[in-house]
Design an enzyme around this catalytic site. Structure first.
Site, PDB file in Angstrom:
ATOM      1  N   SER A 175       0.269  -4.240   5.107  1.00 37.99           N
ATOM      2  CA  SER A 175       1.001  -3.905   6.027  1.00 37.99           C
ATOM      3  C   SER A 175       1.135  -2.578   7.489  1.00 37.99           C
ATOM      4  O   SER A 175       2.164  -2.188   6.724  1.00 37.99           O
ATOM      5  CB  SER A 175       1.715  -4.929   6.127  1.00 37.99           C
ATOM      6  N   GLY A 215      13.873   5.301 -29.750  1.00 37.95           N
ATOM      7  CA  GLY A 215      13.085   4.730 -29.619  1.00 37.95           C
ATOM      8  C   GLY A 215      12.783   5.013 -28.612  1.00 37.95           C
ATOM      9  O   GLY A 215      12.165   6.249 -28.615  1.00 37.95           O
ATOM     10  N   ALA A 260       9.465  13.641  -5.091  1.00 36.60           N
ATOM     11  CA  ALA A 260       9.946  14.587  -7.001  1.00 36.60           C
ATOM     12  C   ALA A 260       9.688  14.049  -7.886  1.00 36.60           C
ATOM     13  O   ALA A 260       9.857  12.252  -7.414  1.00 36.60           O
ATOM     14  CB  ALA A 260      11.023  15.184  -6.854  1.00 36.60           C
ATOM     15  N   LYS A 299       7.208  21.769 -10.038  1.00 37.26           N
ATOM     16  CA  LYS A 299       8.827  21.696 -10.076  1.00 37.26           C
ATOM     17  C   LYS A 299       8.991  21.633 -11.645  1.00 37.26           C
ATOM     18  O   LYS A 299       8.408  21.439 -12.851  1.00 37.26           O
ATOM     19  CB  LYS A 299       9.148  20.555 -10.097  1.00 37.26           C
ATOM     20  N   THR A 354      12.419   9.861 -11.520  1.00 31.47           N
ATOM     21  CA  THR A 354      12.225   8.571 -12.173  1.00 31.47           C
ATOM     22  C   THR A 354      11.110   7.213 -11.749  1.00 31.47           C
ATOM     23  O   THR A 354      10.341   7.150 -12.645  1.00 31.47           O
ATOM     24  CB  THR A 354      13.024   7.628 -13.250  1.00 31.47           C
ATOM     25  N   GLY A 356       0.374  -1.373   0.360  1.00 27.69           N
ATOM     26  CA  GLY A 356      -0.550   0.242  -0.155  1.00 27.69           C
ATOM     27  C   GLY A 356       1.318   1.527  -0.213  1.00 27.69           C
ATOM     28  O   GLY A 356       0.167   2.445   0.526  1.00 27.69           O
ATOM     29  N   GLY A 357       2.382   1.515  -0.740  1.00 27.18           N
ATOM     30  CA  GLY A 357       2.438   2.196  -0.504  1.00 27.18           C
ATOM     31  C   GLY A 357       2.038   3.512  -2.329  1.00 27.18           C
ATOM     32  O   GLY A 357       1.526   2.595  -2.693  1.00 27.18           O
ATOM     33  N   THR A 358       3.326   4.283  -2.916  1.00 31.25           N
ATOM     34  CA  THR A 358       2.557   4.716  -3.883  1.00 31.25           C
ATOM     35  C   THR A 358       2.440   3.791  -5.437  1.00 31.25           C
ATOM     36  O   THR A 358       1.367   3.919  -5.729  1.00 31.25           O
ATOM     37  CB  THR A 358       3.585   5.650  -4.424  1.00 31.25           C
ATOM     38  N   ALA A 359       3.161   2.201  -4.684  1.00 27.63           N
ATOM     39  CA  ALA A 359       3.334   1.437  -6.201  1.00 27.63           C
ATOM     40  C   ALA A 359       1.948   0.583  -5.898  1.00 27.63           C
ATOM     41  O   ALA A 359       0.632   0.780  -6.957  1.00 27.63           O
ATOM     42  CB  ALA A 359       4.238   0.320  -6.929  1.00 27.63           C
TER      43      ALA A 359
HETATM   44  C1  LIG Z   1      15.717   7.582  -1.344  1.00 31.88           C
HETATM   45  C2  LIG Z   1      15.051   7.055  -1.880  1.00 31.88           C
HETATM   46  C3  LIG Z   1      14.722   8.261  -2.277  1.00 31.88           C
HETATM   47  C4  LIG Z   1      13.231   8.128  -3.937  1.00 31.88           C
HETATM   48  N1  LIG Z   1      12.787   9.744  -4.153  1.00 31.88           N
HETATM   49  C5  LIG Z   1      12.267   9.366  -4.916  1.00 31.88           C
HETATM   50  C6  LIG Z   1      11.624  10.405  -5.929  1.00 31.88           C
HETATM   51  O1  LIG Z   1      12.139  11.941  -5.871  1.00 31.88           O
HETATM   52  N2  LIG Z   1      11.281  10.714  -7.467  1.00 31.88           N
HETATM   53  C7  LIG Z   1      10.479   9.362  -7.066  1.00 31.88           C
HETATM   54  O2  LIG Z   1       9.299   9.222  -8.281  1.00 31.88           O
HETATM   55  N3  LIG Z   1      10.716   8.210  -6.585  1.00 31.88           N
HETATM   56  C8  LIG Z   1      11.513   8.315  -5.577  1.00 31.88           C
HETATM   57  N4  LIG Z   1      11.510   7.526  -5.118  1.00 31.88           N
HETATM   58  C9  LIG Z   1      11.338   5.929  -5.221  1.00 31.88           C
HETATM   59  C10 LIG Z   1       9.968   5.975  -4.641  1.00 31.88           C
HETATM   60  O3  LIG Z   1       9.673   6.141  -2.959  1.00 31.88           O
HETATM   61  C11 LIG Z   1       9.158   4.740  -4.759  1.00 31.88           C
HETATM   62  O4  LIG Z   1       9.236   4.021  -5.787  1.00 31.88           O
HETATM   63  C12 LIG Z   1       7.901   4.857  -4.840  1.00 31.88           C
HETATM   64  O5  LIG Z   1       7.521   5.205  -2.757  1.00 31.88           O
HETATM   65  C13 LIG Z   1       6.721   3.539  -4.717  1.00 31.88           C
HETATM   66  O6  LIG Z   1       6.877   2.556  -3.519  1.00 31.88           O
HETATM   67  P1  LIG Z   1       7.211   1.099  -3.714  1.00 31.88           P
HETATM   68  O7  LIG Z   1       5.257   1.343  -3.433  1.00 31.88           O
HETATM   69  O8  LIG Z   1       7.211   0.752  -3.984  1.00 31.88           O
HETATM   70  O9  LIG Z   1       7.214   0.452  -1.961  1.00 31.88           O
HETATM   71  P2  LIG Z   1       6.979   0.300  -0.065  1.00 31.88           P
HETATM   72  O10 LIG Z   1       6.660   2.407  -0.271  1.00 31.88           O
HETATM   73  O11 LIG Z   1       8.151   0.371   0.070  1.00 31.88           O
HETATM   74  O12 LIG Z   1       5.758   0.648   0.486  1.00 31.88           O
HETATM   75  C14 LIG Z   1       5.609  -1.383   0.315  1.00 31.88           C
HETATM   76  C15 LIG Z   1       4.370  -1.833   0.698  1.00 31.88           C
HETATM   77  O13 LIG Z   1       4.532  -3.692   0.916  1.00 31.88           O
HETATM   78  C16 LIG Z   1       3.688  -3.345   2.111  1.00 31.88           C
HETATM   79  N5  LIG Z   1       4.202  -4.954   2.674  1.00 31.88           N
HETATM   80  C17 LIG Z   1       5.788  -5.103   2.256  1.00 31.88           C
HETATM   81  N6  LIG Z   1       5.765  -6.337   2.681  1.00 31.88           N
HETATM   82  C18 LIG Z   1       5.051  -6.900   3.345  1.00 31.88           C
HETATM   83  C19 LIG Z   1       3.876  -8.254   4.084  1.00 31.88           C
HETATM   84  N7  LIG Z   1       4.364  -9.199   4.175  1.00 31.88           N
HETATM   85  N8  LIG Z   1       2.540  -7.808   3.433  1.00 31.88           N
HETATM   86  C20 LIG Z   1       1.896  -6.982   3.183  1.00 31.88           C
HETATM   87  N9  LIG Z   1       2.319  -6.505   3.194  1.00 31.88           N
HETATM   88  C21 LIG Z   1       3.433  -6.043   2.993  1.00 31.88           C
HETATM   89  C22 LIG Z   1       3.816  -2.089   2.969  1.00 31.88           C
HETATM   90  O14 LIG Z   1       3.715  -2.431   4.080  1.00 31.88           O
HETATM   91  C23 LIG Z   1       3.921  -1.599   2.109  1.00 31.88           C
HETATM   92  O15 LIG Z   1       2.279  -1.290   2.142  1.00 31.88           O
HETATM   93  C24 LIG Z   1      12.993   7.150  -3.894  1.00 31.88           C
HETATM   94  C25 LIG Z   1      12.886   6.123  -3.318  1.00 31.88           C
HETATM   95  C26 LIG Z   1      14.390   6.426  -2.196  1.00 31.88           C
HETATM   96  C27 LIG Z   1      14.656   4.241  -1.718  1.00 31.88           C
END
Ligand SMILES: Cc1cc2nc3c(=O)[nH]c(=O)nc-3n(C[C@H](O)[C@H](O)[C@H](O)COP(=O)(O)OP(=O)(O)OC[C@H]3O[C@@H](n4cnc5c(N)ncnc54)[C@H](O)[C@@H]3O)c2cc1C
Length: 503
Positions: free
Chosen positions: A40, A435, A51, A79, A347, A14-17
């Site tokens: 979780s 491309g 950003a 931005k 990105t 439940g992150g951004t993705a």
């Molecule tokens: C240092 C840093 C700087 C960044 N800066 C940028 C930026 O400026 N611009 C940009 O576009 N992107 C940036 N990013 C990338 C960006 O943060 C991610 O692409 C974005 O937040 C998506 O993260 P996510 O949803 O994939 O993962 P996460 O935010 O880690 O979410 C993972 C989810 O999975 C769940 N989960 C994991 N394991 C389990 C389990 N066993 N059971 C149930 N749930 C589980 C967690 O609870 C959480 O909800 C940055 C990343 C980093 C590390």
């Protein structure tokens, strides 16, 4: 019509993705799709990612999001560019501004005319960024939404957002129809595969609940719970090209002015970001642990804040690279679960968006034809590798030799194709987009020039223009840009007028 349509999609994370996937997929495929999103609270999200790049505005258009409402909700700012400080050498600064720079004449790109002017007028010639409305607005901390510059063929501002990552996730969640997207709070402790074909059958949650589905989207972050944990996709480690492997992040008080750009300032063993939001600045120091300790990196970060720190610094670890396969059988990885290349050009959120749109165009039935996943994997790898090359360029094309880290960067072996690209530009001023790669010619142009790669020649057609006409052509563009920028309010004023967040 598909004989075995997918009816149940399960998203882990439940992150951004996760929430971006839920919002876009439910809108694109429609109500016949039942989506379950498992997240979780105990594990939480990565909590950074503030950003973006201009493509994010397509998400708004697709979901019917009002931009000002979004900016209020995510306490966002606008931005126009990324400012790179001290990358080529200490004291040097350049912009990667979004949008066009100048105008082509016929089929000949603008930079060739600019290169000729630069040769003829030397130091007196205005720099490339004098022909970018975004760059000129940045120089004055102004912002405006403008499609075209006056009645000229020049395009106006092209912009993205700085946003609070946590609030953006919540906002996307609110956009999901609860009748179609069911949220389950719980920790996935086991993944059950079907014996006959190795497809994911169900997820086992702590506490006993089982979640079944036809298609599983792994948005579980760096751990890649499904794609790696269960399906062993494999990971290509790119640290020999992109050596930074940690970041320490901290919010700080925001001080005036409200800059309409992200800052990326090189440090002794990495670089530091500064992202202005309405209520605070986001800051982070991306560094290479082979050359600096966590404590030293944290001290560097804190020493370079422009306001007081508002929380304890938090260290994150990562390995730059990508999964060998992003889609295996009935599982697709998006976001950090698919790979990570560090945030230098902002990105990652875009790659979530482009991954979802690729999945929507290749949307399978329950058999998940390998022809579809092969094509998805091919396109995703292409996108990853071209972005990787663009990032490598920033590190490799440096003149810095003041620290072991920068001396190491100068010795990085270039990925295939990048050396040719640099050489072509150096010898001819020519730059081509490969491309459907993300970064355009204008992006490559700015970073190559900014990093000190100067062409020795330009297109012969640029010599065909009489000197007075060239001067008029260039001078008119600069005047039109300056006039347009003068009509923009200061960025902080624009935000206050259109989208100031409450509280
Ligand atoms: C240092 C840093 C700087 C960044 N800066 C940028 C930026 O400026 N611009 C940009 O576009 N992107 C940036 N990013 C990338 C960006 O943060 C991610 O692409 C974005 O937040 C998506 O993260 P996510 O949803 O994939 O993962 P996460 O935010 O880690 O979410 C993972 C989810 O999975 C769940 N989960 C994991 N394991 C389990 C389990 N066993 N059971 C149930 N749930 C589980 C967690 O609870 C959480 O909800 C940055 C990343 C980093 C590390």
């Amino acid at each position: 019509m598909q004989a075995n349509p997918i009816q149940r999609v399960v998203i882990v994370g439940g992150g951004t993705a996760g929430w971006m996937t839920a919002a876009l997929l439910s809108r694109a495929i429609g109500p016949r799709l039942a989506i379950t999103l498992v997240e979780s609270d105990e594990i939480g999200t990565v909590g950074v990612g503030e950003a973006t790049i201009p493509q994010i505005r397509h998400v708004n258009a697709f979901l019917g999001i009002d931009e000002d409402e979004l900016m209020r909700a995510v306490k966002g700012t606008f931005k126009l560019a990324i400012q790179f400080n001290d990358w080529r050498r200490i004291g040097d600064s350049y912009l990667h501004a979004f949008g066009d720079i100048g105008l082509p004449l016929g089929l000949v790109p603008f930079q060739h005319y600019w290169l000729r002017d630069r040769q003829e007028r030397g130091e007196a010639a205005p720099d490339l960024w004098s022909y970018s409305i975004n760059a000129q607005a940045c120089a004055q901390h102004r912002f405006g939404r403008l499609d075209r510059i006056g009645s000229s063929p020049m395009t106006g501002t092209r912009y993205a957002y700085h946003l609070d990552a946590g609030l953006y996730g919540q906002y996307l969640r609110q956009r999901c129809d609860p009748r179609q997207v069911r949220r389950v709070e719980g920790k996935v402790v086991d993944v059950k595969l079907r014996e006959d074909n190795g497809f994911i059958e169900s997820l086992q949650l702590q506490g006993g609940e089982r979640v079944e589905g036809d298609l599983f989207i792994d948005c579980s972050g760096f751990r890649g719970l499904l794609i790696e944990g269960a399906l062993k996709a494999g990971y290509d480690d790119w640290t020999h090209w992109l050596p930074c492997d940690r970041a320490v992040a901290v919010p700080s008080e925001r001080v005036a002015p409200m800059r309409p750009y992200t800052q990326a300032s090189a440090r002794a063993a990495g670089w530091q970001w500064r992202i202005p939001l309405q209520h605070r600045n986001g800051n982070g120091h991306v560094f290479c642990s082979r050359f600096i300790s966590d404590d030293e990196a944290t001290a560097t970060l804190l020493a370079h804040l422009d306001g007081e720190a508002l929380a304890e610094p938090r260290v994150l670890r990562f390995t730059t690279g990508a999964r060998r396969r992003f889609w295996i059988r009935n599982c697709v990885a998006l976001g950090l679960a698919s790979g990570f290349m560090e945030p230098l050009e902002s990105t990652s959120i875009h790659m979530i968006q482009s991954g979802i749109s690729r999945l929507i165009s290749l949307f399978p039935d329950r058999h998940c034809d390998p022809a579809l996943s092969d094509e998805y994997n091919r396109q995703t790898r292409f996108e990853y590798e071209r972005i990787r090359d663009f990032l490598v360029l920033h590190y490799r094309a440096t003149e810095r030799d003041d620290t072991a880290f920068w001396r190491h960067c100068r010795s990085i072996a270039l990925p295939e194709g990048l050396a040719e690209r640099i050489e072509l530009f150096r010898r001819s001023g020519q730059v081509f987009r490969h491309g459907e790669e993300l970064f355009t010619e204008v992006g490559w142009l700015q970073v190559m020039l900014g990093q000190g790669i100067v062409p020795q020649a330009w297109h012969p057609a640029a010599d065909g223009l009489p000197a007075a006409e060239l001067e008029g052509f260039l001078g008119n563009m600069r005047t039109l840009i300056q006039r347009a920028v003068a009509t923009f309010p200061e960025h902080g004023q624009f935000v206050a007028t259109h989208c100031r967040a409450m509280g």
